[in-house]
Scaffold this motif. Structure first.
Motif, PDB file in Angstrom:
ATOM      1  N   PRO A  97       0.823  -1.217   0.000  1.00  0.00           N
ATOM      2  CA  PRO A  97       0.000   0.000   0.000  1.00  0.00           C
ATOM      3  C   PRO A  97       0.853   1.263   0.000  1.00  0.00           C
ATOM      4  O   PRO A  97       1.793   1.393   0.793  1.00  0.00           O
ATOM      5  N   GLY A  98       0.542   2.157  -0.910  1.00  0.00           N
ATOM      6  CA  GLY A  98       1.238   3.435  -0.992  1.00  0.00           C
ATOM      7  C   GLY A  98       2.502   3.420  -1.827  1.00  0.00           C
ATOM      8  O   GLY A  98       3.053   4.490  -2.140  1.00  0.00           O
ATOM      9  N   ALA A  99       2.989   2.236  -2.217  1.00  0.00           N
ATOM     10  CA  ALA A  99       4.265   2.154  -2.923  1.00  0.00           C
ATOM     11  C   ALA A  99       4.219   2.851  -4.278  1.00  0.00           C
ATOM     12  O   ALA A  99       5.086   3.680  -4.597  1.00  0.00           O
ATOM     13  N   LEU A 100       3.224   2.529  -5.094  1.00  0.00           N
ATOM     14  CA  LEU A 100       3.157   3.111  -6.437  1.00  0.00           C
ATOM     15  C   LEU A 100       2.860   4.602  -6.387  1.00  0.00           C
ATOM     16  O   LEU A 100       3.372   5.372  -7.215  1.00  0.00           O
ATOM     17  N   ALA A 101       2.067   5.030  -5.420  1.00  0.00           N
ATOM     18  CA  ALA A 101       1.772   6.460  -5.292  1.00  0.00           C
ATOM     19  C   ALA A 101       3.036   7.240  -4.944  1.00  0.00           C
ATOM     20  O   ALA A 101       3.278   8.336  -5.477  1.00  0.00           O
ATOM     21  N   LEU A 102       3.858   6.684  -4.062  1.00  0.00           N
ATOM     22  CA  LEU A 102       5.099   7.365  -3.691  1.00  0.00           C
ATOM     23  C   LEU A 102       6.072   7.386  -4.862  1.00  0.00           C
ATOM     24  O   LEU A 102       6.719   8.403  -5.132  1.00  0.00           O
ATOM     25  N   LEU A 103       6.184   6.278  -5.580  1.00  0.00           N
ATOM     26  CA  LEU A 103       7.048   6.252  -6.762  1.00  0.00           C
ATOM     27  C   LEU A 103       6.580   7.261  -7.812  1.00  0.00           C
ATOM     28  O   LEU A 103       7.393   7.922  -8.464  1.00  0.00           O
TER      29      LEU A 103
END
Length: 227
Positions: A97-103
């Motif tokens: 969760p949140g990994a792709l948004a941060l990238l």
């Protein structure tokens, strides 16, 4: 650069661990180790966690070899572990969760990123095929440094490839082993525990999820070290 409206600047780079940090694979690694342990008439317990989670294939194979007293070689156990884990990863690549948004936010801000993993290159490449290799400026696998985590070598190598001082970079980790590696390299460390608790310590920022991380937080982590 920092200004009155935004008293922080993005970090020079963000260096991500892979298993358990960006993708939900720590449980797959544990499964692979547990299945091999069963073949060796062992049952993994919490006492085995420090020698399994966050560790390279060779380390866990050596641990199982010592614990079982098997006649099978460490190299054989490592090959078995690697094959089993790779098969499981190929079937199940799930971003945390949140990994792709941060990238995505880092890409928009043109902040360089590195993938810094203790997994073998073939597993890293499997994940990159599913996640997208274009998220990362550089990638490092277990074979790319003489010593892997918890030694600082992988993070030192990633910073060197980017031409940066490790102190200007934020490392994102999920295990005590990875945190030790990044901290020893001199990076600011953001820890999001996946399976094993991580103790609070100076230089370590703890979050419950990458969904709580953003550019402002990452920028403050390196800015505070420059004061």
């Amino acid at each position: 650069m920092p200004d009155a409206a935004r008293p922080w600047a993005p970090p020079a780079a963000v260096l991500f661990d892979m298993d358990g940090t960006l993708v939900d694979t720590e449980h797959l690694w544990w499964q692979a180790a547990a299945e091999l342990a069963t073949e060796l008439d062992l049952a993994l317990t919490e006492r085995d966690v420090p020698d399994v989670l966050g560790r390279a294939v060779e380390h866990t194979a050596a641990h199982l070899h010592r614990s079982s007293g098997t006649a099978r070689t460490e190299a054989d156990l490592a090959a078995h572990l690697g094959d089993t884990f790779a098969g499981k990863v190929a079937d199940e690549i799930v971003p945390r969760p949140g990994a792709l948004a941060l990238l995505t936010a880092l890409r928009a801000a043109r902040v360089p990123t590195a993938l810094v993993s203790a997994s073998p290159r073939r597993v890293v490449d499997l994940v990159l095929a599913g996640l997208g290799s274009d998220w990362f400026t550089v990638t490092l696998a277990a074979e790319d440094t003489e010593h892997t985590k918890p030694a600082p070598d992988p993070y030192l190598a990633a910073a060197a490839l980017l031409g940066l001082d490790p102190a200007a970079c934020v490392a994102v980790e999920d295990t005590p082993t990875g945190v030790a590696s990044a901290h020893a390299a001199g990076c600011a460390v953001l820890a999001v525990p996946s399976t094993v608790p991580i103790a609070a310590a100076p230089g370590i920022t703890l979050l419950d999820s990458l969904e709580q991380a953003d550019l402002a937080l990452l920028g403050r982590l390196t800015a505070s070290r420059a004061v």
